[in-house]
Design a protein around this motif. Sequence first.
Motif, PDB file in Angstrom:
ATOM      1  N   UNK A   5       0.758  -0.772  -0.043  1.00  0.00           N
ATOM      2  CA  UNK A   5       0.022  -0.022  -0.013  1.00  0.00           C
ATOM      3  C   UNK A   5       0.683   1.130  -0.095  1.00  0.00           C
ATOM      4  N   UNK A   6       0.483   1.954  -0.930  1.00  0.00           N
ATOM      5  CA  UNK A   6       1.589   3.576  -0.833  1.00  0.00           C
ATOM      6  C   UNK A   6       0.702   4.373  -1.273  1.00  0.00           C
ATOM      7  N   UNK A  30      -3.223   6.720  -6.236  1.00  0.00           N
ATOM      8  CA  UNK A  30      -2.903   6.570  -5.351  1.00  0.00           C
ATOM      9  C   UNK A  30      -3.236   7.007  -3.283  1.00  0.00           C
ATOM     10  N   UNK A  31      -3.802   8.016  -3.992  1.00  0.00           N
ATOM     11  CA  UNK A  31      -3.981   8.744  -2.404  1.00  0.00           C
ATOM     12  C   UNK A  31      -5.451   8.689  -2.393  1.00  0.00           C
ATOM     13  N   UNK A  32      -6.223   7.510  -3.250  1.00  0.00           N
ATOM     14  CA  UNK A  32      -7.806   8.021  -2.680  1.00  0.00           C
ATOM     15  C   UNK A  32      -7.730   6.704  -2.414  1.00  0.00           C
ATOM     16  N   UNK A  33      -9.075   5.501  -3.512  1.00  0.00           N
ATOM     17  CA  UNK A  33      -9.439   4.127  -2.071  1.00  0.00           C
ATOM     18  C   UNK A  33      -9.708   3.371  -3.098  1.00  0.00           C
ATOM     19  N   UNK A  34      -9.440   3.839  -4.245  1.00  0.00           N
ATOM     20  CA  UNK A  34     -10.035   2.990  -5.488  1.00  0.00           C
ATOM     21  C   UNK A  34      -9.415   1.748  -5.511  1.00  0.00           C
ATOM     22  N   UNK A  37      -5.053 -12.105   0.743  1.00  0.00           N
ATOM     23  CA  UNK A  37      -4.345 -11.909   1.454  1.00  0.00           C
ATOM     24  C   UNK A  37      -4.134 -13.444   2.417  1.00  0.00           C
ATOM     25  N   UNK A  38      -2.605 -13.473   3.453  1.00  0.00           N
ATOM     26  CA  UNK A  38      -3.315 -14.517   4.347  1.00  0.00           C
ATOM     27  C   UNK A  38      -4.384 -14.127   5.319  1.00  0.00           C
ATOM     28  N   UNK A  39      -5.045 -13.519   5.917  1.00  0.00           N
ATOM     29  CA  UNK A  39      -5.962 -13.233   6.515  1.00  0.00           C
ATOM     30  C   UNK A  39      -7.443 -13.926   6.150  1.00  0.00           C
ATOM     31  N   UNK A  40      -7.241 -13.987   4.898  1.00  0.00           N
ATOM     32  CA  UNK A  40      -8.638 -14.129   4.118  1.00  0.00           C
ATOM     33  C   UNK A  40      -9.331 -13.147   3.260  1.00  0.00           C
ATOM     34  N   UNK A  41      -9.223 -11.839   3.609  1.00  0.00           N
ATOM     35  CA  UNK A  41      -9.395 -10.533   2.752  1.00  0.00           C
ATOM     36  C   UNK A  41      -8.572 -11.793   1.454  1.00  0.00           C
ATOM     37  N   UNK A  42     -10.084 -10.668   0.357  1.00  0.00           N
ATOM     38  CA  UNK A  42      -9.265 -10.982  -1.128  1.00  0.00           C
ATOM     39  C   UNK A  42      -9.704  -9.645  -1.582  1.00  0.00           C
ATOM     40  N   UNK A  43      -9.598  -9.658  -3.538  1.00  0.00           N
ATOM     41  CA  UNK A  43      -9.704  -8.233  -3.870  1.00  0.00           C
ATOM     42  C   UNK A  43     -10.126  -8.250  -5.595  1.00  0.00           C
ATOM     43  N   UNK A  44     -10.515  -8.101  -6.085  1.00  0.00           N
ATOM     44  CA  UNK A  44      -9.971  -7.877  -7.554  1.00  0.00           C
ATOM     45  C   UNK A  44     -10.101  -6.355  -8.263  1.00  0.00           C
ATOM     46  N   UNK A  86      -3.333   3.303  -0.924  1.00  0.00           N
ATOM     47  CA  UNK A  86      -2.405   3.254   0.719  1.00  0.00           C
ATOM     48  C   UNK A  86      -4.046   2.805   1.614  1.00  0.00           C
ATOM     49  N   UNK A  87      -4.860   3.336   1.219  1.00  0.00           N
ATOM     50  CA  UNK A  87      -6.780   3.766   1.420  1.00  0.00           C
ATOM     51  C   UNK A  87      -7.694   3.015   1.174  1.00  0.00           C
ATOM     52  N   UNK A  88      -6.615   2.129   0.317  1.00  0.00           N
ATOM     53  CA  UNK A  88      -7.888   0.793  -0.406  1.00  0.00           C
ATOM     54  C   UNK A  88      -8.385   0.340   0.507  1.00  0.00           C
ATOM     55  N   UNK A  89      -9.347   0.333   0.000  1.00  0.00           N
ATOM     56  CA  UNK A  89     -10.488  -0.509   0.971  1.00  0.00           C
ATOM     57  C   UNK A  89     -11.010  -2.229  -0.013  1.00  0.00           C
ATOM     58  N   UNK A  90     -10.653  -3.350   1.325  1.00  0.00           N
ATOM     59  CA  UNK A  90     -10.393  -5.154   0.460  1.00  0.00           C
ATOM     60  C   UNK A  90     -12.478  -4.717   0.156  1.00  0.00           C
ATOM     61  N   UNK A  91     -13.184  -4.211   0.851  1.00  0.00           N
ATOM     62  CA  UNK A  91     -14.663  -4.270   0.614  1.00  0.00           C
ATOM     63  C   UNK A  91     -15.186  -2.866  -0.431  1.00  0.00           C
ATOM     64  N   UNK A  92     -15.209  -2.892  -1.056  1.00  0.00           N
ATOM     65  CA  UNK A  92     -16.458  -1.686  -1.489  1.00  0.00           C
ATOM     66  C   UNK A  92     -16.310  -0.400  -0.327  1.00  0.00           C
ATOM     67  N   UNK A  93     -16.166   0.478   0.302  1.00  0.00           N
ATOM     68  CA  UNK A  93     -16.690   1.286   1.156  1.00  0.00           C
ATOM     69  C   UNK A  93     -16.811   0.953   2.395  1.00  0.00           C
TER      70      UNK A  93
END
Length: 388
Positions: free
Chosen positions: A122-123, A151-155, A175-182, A201-208
């Motif tokens: 995350x950058x 990169x400063x957004x959440x997309x 991820x190792x903890x089970x989170x996934x994202x496309x 950096x602030x990207x969320x694994x699930x929308x919102x």
Amino acid sequence: MSQKNGHALESVTLTAMLRRWTSSLLLIAVAAAGALSAMILQNLTIRQENALSSTIENTTISCTVTNAKGTDSGNLQMLSAFVEMLEGKRRLRECYLDDYVKNVRAKAKMSLEKPEGATLSRILSIDSDPALSQAEGVYVQFFEDWEEGVLRGQEQVCLISSDLVTDGEYITVAADMGESARLRIIGTVTNGPSNEIYCPYFMSWSEGVSVAFLTDSCSFDIRNNQKLEESKSYIYEWFVRPDLSNQMDGLTFGVLIHDETYQKNIEEIQANLSMLHLLLPVLIIVCGGIGFFASFLATRGRTKEFAVMRCLGMKQCKIFGLVMGELSILAFTGAFFGIAGGILLEGEIQTSALLHAALMTGIFLLGSAVAALRITSINVMNLMKVED
């Protein structure tokens, strides 16, 4: 009749200056030196003031977040909430760190189960990761319609290293903890770390949905150097000054503010300005003194001439005016050459420099006036007794 007398006085003045051409040249040279020195001094002052303003406005003062002891800045394990505070995305107890800092750089890495062996970073910007520096030969290319600001957004987007193989414009990460994202691929990194995926950096694994995570490294710049001390004071309300005696509790982190070179440059320029400001009154005193002595030496040999004028009925004030007329012509001639020399040397005309040159000419004339008054105020009977 008065017009004839005026022409006669002008003739006497010019004749006296030509007859004593050595003294006239000396006075012109002194006046020119005073005007030239004043212009050079003022131009130097202006350049130093501009250098001070430029240093304050253009110097970047960077700050590095470390652990509380100041021994590590690359493996912080710092909660992402601190970065949110620096970016102004989180207001904790009226925290306004973003009023004092800018260009926040942060990086958080995690291992991925998918793609196998890959790492997600995350950058906040390209320079958040030194491994992406162009100086190292790394080339980052964004695809059309995309730029670094994303990169400063959440997309849910990413940059991928050129060695990663994908089937299309998306890549699925887990991820190792089970989170996934496309994630949508918006660019590539060539000659950089292998099997690396970079996302906002602030990207969320699930929308919102925003989940706290640990940050490996963080740095930022001071927003306004004119408020440096105020900025430092506020930053240290939320971070600590690194010290080996500090306790590391996982919630306390230090900040190194790299302002040593900046402070040194500011002190040097301010010292130069103080010296230049001190030289101005010294130059005024010297110019006035030289004007007095040069004029005194140039006119004291004319005491018998002045005595004859008094005996012919000319008033003392008239003689004084005659002498000052001569000295003024010489002073203004010298000032002209001094200003011309200053323009040739500096290549430009500064209004304040011209004013300083005029000031020096005025001081020179003041000294000359004192000398002329002293010479012409001697008792006429004593003047008659003076021999050539």
